[in-house]
Write a protein that holds these residues in place. Structure first.
Motif, short mmCIF file in Angstrom:
data_model
loop_
_atom_site.label_atom_id
_atom_site.label_comp_id
_atom_site.label_asym_id
_atom_site.label_seq_id
_atom_site.Cartn_x
_atom_site.Cartn_y
_atom_site.Cartn_z
N ILE A 24 -29.53 11.57 -24.92
CA ILE A 24 -30.68 12.17 -24.13
C ILE A 24 -32.08 10.99 -23.24
CG2 ILE A 24 -32.76 14.00 -24.22
CD1 ILE A 24 -30.62 15.62 -25.64
N ASP A 25 -32.51 11.62 -21.67
CA ASP A 25 -33.71 10.39 -22.17
C ASP A 25 -33.07 9.04 -21.96
OD1 ASP A 25 -35.70 11.32 -20.49
OD2 ASP A 25 -36.49 12.06 -22.06
N LEU A 26 -33.80 7.98 -22.71
CA LEU A 26 -33.90 6.84 -22.29
C LEU A 26 -32.68 6.04 -22.19
CD1 LEU A 26 -37.37 6.28 -24.37
CD2 LEU A 26 -37.12 6.57 -22.36
N ASP A 27 -32.00 5.94 -23.53
CA ASP A 27 -30.55 5.34 -22.83
C ASP A 27 -29.92 5.63 -22.16
OD1 ASP A 27 -31.27 4.33 -26.08
OD2 ASP A 27 -30.19 5.47 -26.80
N ALA A 28 -29.86 7.31 -21.57
CA ALA A 28 -28.94 7.54 -20.56
C ALA A 28 -29.54 6.94 -19.22
CB ALA A 28 -28.94 9.45 -20.14
N LEU A 29 -31.01 6.83 -18.99
CA LEU A 29 -31.69 6.15 -17.84
C LEU A 29 -31.21 4.47 -17.97
CD1 LEU A 29 -32.91 6.62 -14.99
CD2 LEU A 29 -35.42 6.55 -16.30
N ASP A 30 -31.16 4.17 -19.55
CA ASP A 30 -30.83 2.27 -19.26
C ASP A 30 -29.35 2.34 -18.55
OD1 ASP A 30 -31.77 -0.26 -20.54
OD2 ASP A 30 -30.04 0.15 -21.67
N ASP A 31 -28.27 3.40 -18.93
CA ASP A 31 -27.32 2.88 -18.74
C ASP A 31 -26.92 3.10 -17.48
OD1 ASP A 31 -26.22 3.08 -21.45
OD2 ASP A 31 -25.73 4.59 -21.33
N ALA A 32 -27.51 4.10 -16.77
CA ALA A 32 -27.71 3.85 -15.28
C ALA A 32 -28.28 3.79 -14.64
CB ALA A 32 -28.20 5.79 -14.68
N LEU A 33 -29.22 2.56 -15.35
CA LEU A 33 -29.55 1.20 -14.37
C LEU A 33 -29.05 -0.23 -14.77
CD1 LEU A 33 -33.57 1.97 -15.04
CD2 LEU A 33 -32.30 1.47 -12.79
N THR A 34 -28.17 -0.35 -15.92
CA THR A 34 -26.96 -0.99 -16.41
C THR A 34 -26.12 -1.17 -15.59
OG1 THR A 34 -27.62 -1.60 -18.75
CG2 THR A 34 -25.98 -2.15 -18.15
N ASP A 35 -25.76 0.32 -14.94
CA ASP A 35 -24.52 0.40 -13.46
C ASP A 35 -24.91 -0.83 -12.41
OD1 ASP A 35 -23.43 1.35 -15.60
OD2 ASP A 35 -22.91 4.04 -15.48
N GLY A 93 -27.21 -3.13 -12.55
CA GLY A 93 -27.10 -4.56 -12.88
C GLY A 93 -28.26 -4.79 -13.19
N THR A 94 -29.31 -4.12 -13.59
CA THR A 94 -30.63 -3.88 -14.56
C THR A 94 -30.53 -3.40 -15.49
OG1 THR A 94 -32.48 -4.54 -13.83
CG2 THR A 94 -31.66 -2.43 -13.11
N SER A 95 -32.07 -3.16 -16.35
CA SER A 95 -31.88 -2.48 -17.10
C SER A 95 -33.41 -2.09 -16.75
CB SER A 95 -32.18 -3.35 -18.52
OG SER A 95 -33.47 -3.76 -18.44
N GLU A 138 -18.30 -7.14 -24.58
CA GLU A 138 -18.59 -6.57 -23.16
C GLU A 138 -17.98 -5.34 -23.07
OE1 GLU A 138 -19.55 -11.24 -21.43
OE2 GLU A 138 -17.56 -10.28 -21.22
N ARG A 139 -18.55 -4.78 -21.59
CA ARG A 139 -18.10 -3.44 -20.91
C ARG A 139 -17.83 -3.38 -19.49
NH1 ARG A 139 -21.53 1.30 -22.85
NH2 ARG A 139 -23.00 0.42 -24.28
N THR A 140 -16.78 -3.06 -19.72
CA THR A 140 -15.80 -2.64 -17.90
C THR A 140 -16.40 -1.52 -17.39
OG1 THR A 140 -14.06 -3.10 -16.96
CG2 THR A 140 -14.06 -1.46 -19.11
N ARG A 141 -16.01 -1.94 -16.25
CA ARG A 141 -16.44 -0.21 -15.22
C ARG A 141 -15.07 0.41 -15.36
NH1 ARG A 141 -20.61 -3.98 -14.25
NH2 ARG A 141 -22.79 -3.25 -14.42
N LEU A 142 -15.08 1.57 -15.29
CA LEU A 142 -14.31 2.32 -14.57
C LEU A 142 -14.21 3.16 -13.79
CD1 LEU A 142 -12.17 3.22 -18.18
CD2 LEU A 142 -11.44 1.70 -16.98
#
Length: 516
Positions: free
Chosen positions: A71-82, A84-86, A439-443
């Motif tokens: 909820i909230d901060l982690d979800a937003l960080d994940d969306a921005l990481t997708d 290419g930022t944080s 590391e992470r991959t994007r599906l």
């Protein structure tokens, strides 16, 4: 519906000193006024553009829906990481943009500009500062909360001085920037380091007059220490901005990117690698050469503010603080295609790129002639085009001198029965397919045919174990970022069914972990 109403404007400004993770409830709740921060975080990826800023917010809400721990901060960080930022870096850039509210243009590009920034100021006035240092040698003690909050402090308008940001609390992680409006854009200087408990960082040899700032510069500090994904409260951390007369031994060089395109600027001697690192201090008299490199789809059109003509590498003598803008213009434009109506069909393009439903968005170099061809399914006819294409001919000719959009309307003739739709399928792709452990991959899963299946749920599996469920977007695309610890096979299934479509399944995709 009524964009001119701009209803959210009525809530400006939020209390910026309150953290993003801890909205206050007294005397009034502030989520409505805080919308402008979310706007600043997402707008940089495109406003009203398919695959743009709305993807950030869709990713955020998908994250919120998947797990209570997101909820909230982690979800937003994940969306921005997708993208290419944080969240930490995007929030700090938003803090700069929201202080000055300058529109994008040749001298300033995202993330430091805002499309409607001047309108915010016209309605509610300039964003308020939390403190001021009136003369060189002065200081300002303040506090900034954990979980993404900010302070703005004005600095002396004249003199050459060092600016120090100190973290005087037992916790917190502070990021700082000094910026000022130079008439056409912003001169931006990032402090050289993040500041943890008891530490400090200094911007050496700053001179407002040398970088063309008629008004007082502003020191921006944000606290990116996150104490939880949805913290119940946020502790205020003490800090201090202090100024001191500079020795003149070093001077800062700040690079700002402008224009509608994208590119990078590097320096010799090393130090500048913008947009990731756009500020560096050099010894007095050092000769620094800046080189601009555009990315595909953009062109470098020149320098400003630094006295360098043309597009050749820019050489500066660091006898004072300097600010240089590199302007890149977009040479590619986006074509967005959709299909509609009571019937069905496909739209393809020449040159290739569009094959819709499925692949409905493509970028083409400026001036490219694109031919769209609409092919109705058996039992359907092309009724008309809408958007950038008109008429009912099966082909549409476009020149990509700007972003374009077109919709092909397929209808079933009166009295006819629509043809049997094609079998639903899911195409799965992983990028990258080879990576280091951890590391992470994007599906990316695409449901076809798309028409009638917008928003269909896609289940992602690692081997036989279901790891996530995502709703697809308007283009029938569902995305997931996965951390990979060992070589694994992934597949995707869209279990939703109706009278004409069975559940769609993808082939397995292997993601390999490189050997140590």
């Amino acid at each position: 519906v009524f964009d001119g109403a701009n209803d959210n404007y009525f809530y400006l400004w939020p209390i910026f000193t309150q953290s993003m993770g801890d909205y206050p409830t007294s005397p009034l709740p502030h989520p409505y006024s805080y919308w402008v921060v979310f706007r600043a975080l997402a707008e940089r990826y495109g406003a009203g553009v398919p695959g743009g800023g709305e993807d950030v917010m869709q990713g955020f809400w998908e994250g919120v829906s998947q797990s209570p721990s997101s909820i909230d901060l982690d979800a937003l960080d994940d969306a921005l990481t997708d993208q290419g930022t944080s969240l930490a870096d995007a929030y700090h850039a938003a803090a700069v943009a929201l202080k000055f509210n300058v529109p994008c243009g040749p001298a300033l590009a995202y993330p430091y500009c805002l499309e409607e920034g001047p309108a915010y100021v016209a309605l509610r006035g300039a964003t308020p500062v939390q403190g001021a240092i009136g003369s060189v040698g002065g200081s300002f003690p303040g506090s900034v909360r954990d979980n993404y909050a900010l302070n703005w402090v004005t600095l002396p308008s004249s003199g050459t001085y060092d600016v120090t940001l100190s973290n005087t609390s037992p916790a917190g992680q502070l990021q700082g920037t000094v910026a000022c409006s130079n008439g056409s854009g912003l001169a931006i200087f990032r402090f050289p380091a993040l500041v943890g408990s008891g530490a400090s960082t200094t911007l050496l040899g700053f001179d407002p007059a040398a970088v063309g700032c008629p008004g007082p510069p502003v020191a921006i500090v944000t606290n990116q220490s996150q104490t939880g994904p949805n913290p119940p409260n946020s502790t205020a951390r003490s800090f201090q901005f202090s100024t001191a007369t500079a020795s003149g031994a070093t001077h800062p060089l700040g690079v700002t990117l402008g224009g509608s395109g994208s590119g990078t600027v590097t320096s010799n001697p090393a130090g500048i690698a913008c947009p990731s690192d756009c500020t560096e201090s050099y010894a007095n008299g050092t000769s620094v050469t800046l080189t601009a490199s555009e990315v595909p789809g953009s062109s470098f059109v020149g320098w400003s503010d630094g006295g360098c003509p043309g597009t050749a590498p820019c050489t500066l003598s660091m006898t004072m603080a300097r600010s240089v803008t590199a302007t890149f213009e977009d040479t590619a434009h986006q074509l967005s295609v959709a299909v509609g109506g009571t019937g069905s069909g496909r739209v393809t393009s020449s040159p290739i790129g569009i094959d819709c439903p499925g692949a409905c968005v493509e970028s083409y170099p400026n001036g490219t002639a694109v031919v769209l061809t609409a092919t109705p399914s058996p039992g359907s006819t092309l009724s008309t085009w809408a958007g950038s294409c008109t008429g009912s001919a099966t082909t549409c000719n476009l020149v990509m001198s700007a972003d374009r959009s077109a919709t092909a309307i397929f209808d079933v003739p009166l009295g006819a029965s629509p043809s049997q739709p094609e079998q639903k399928a899911v195409a799965l792709r992983a990028r990258p397919k080879r990576l280091e452990r951890g590391e992470r991959t994007r599906l990316r899963a695409v449901v076809t045919p798309c028409q009638g299946h917008e928003g269909d749920v896609v289940q992602f599996f690692r081997r036989s174990k279901k790891i996530a469920t995502k709703a697809s977007n308007a283009s029938c695309v569902a995305k997931l970022r996965v951390k990979v610890r060992r070589t694994a096979r992934f597949r995707a299934v869209s279990p939703q069914q109706d009278d004409d479509h069975l559940a769609g399944t993808s082939r397995k995709v292997r993601v390999r972990v490189l050997p140590a």
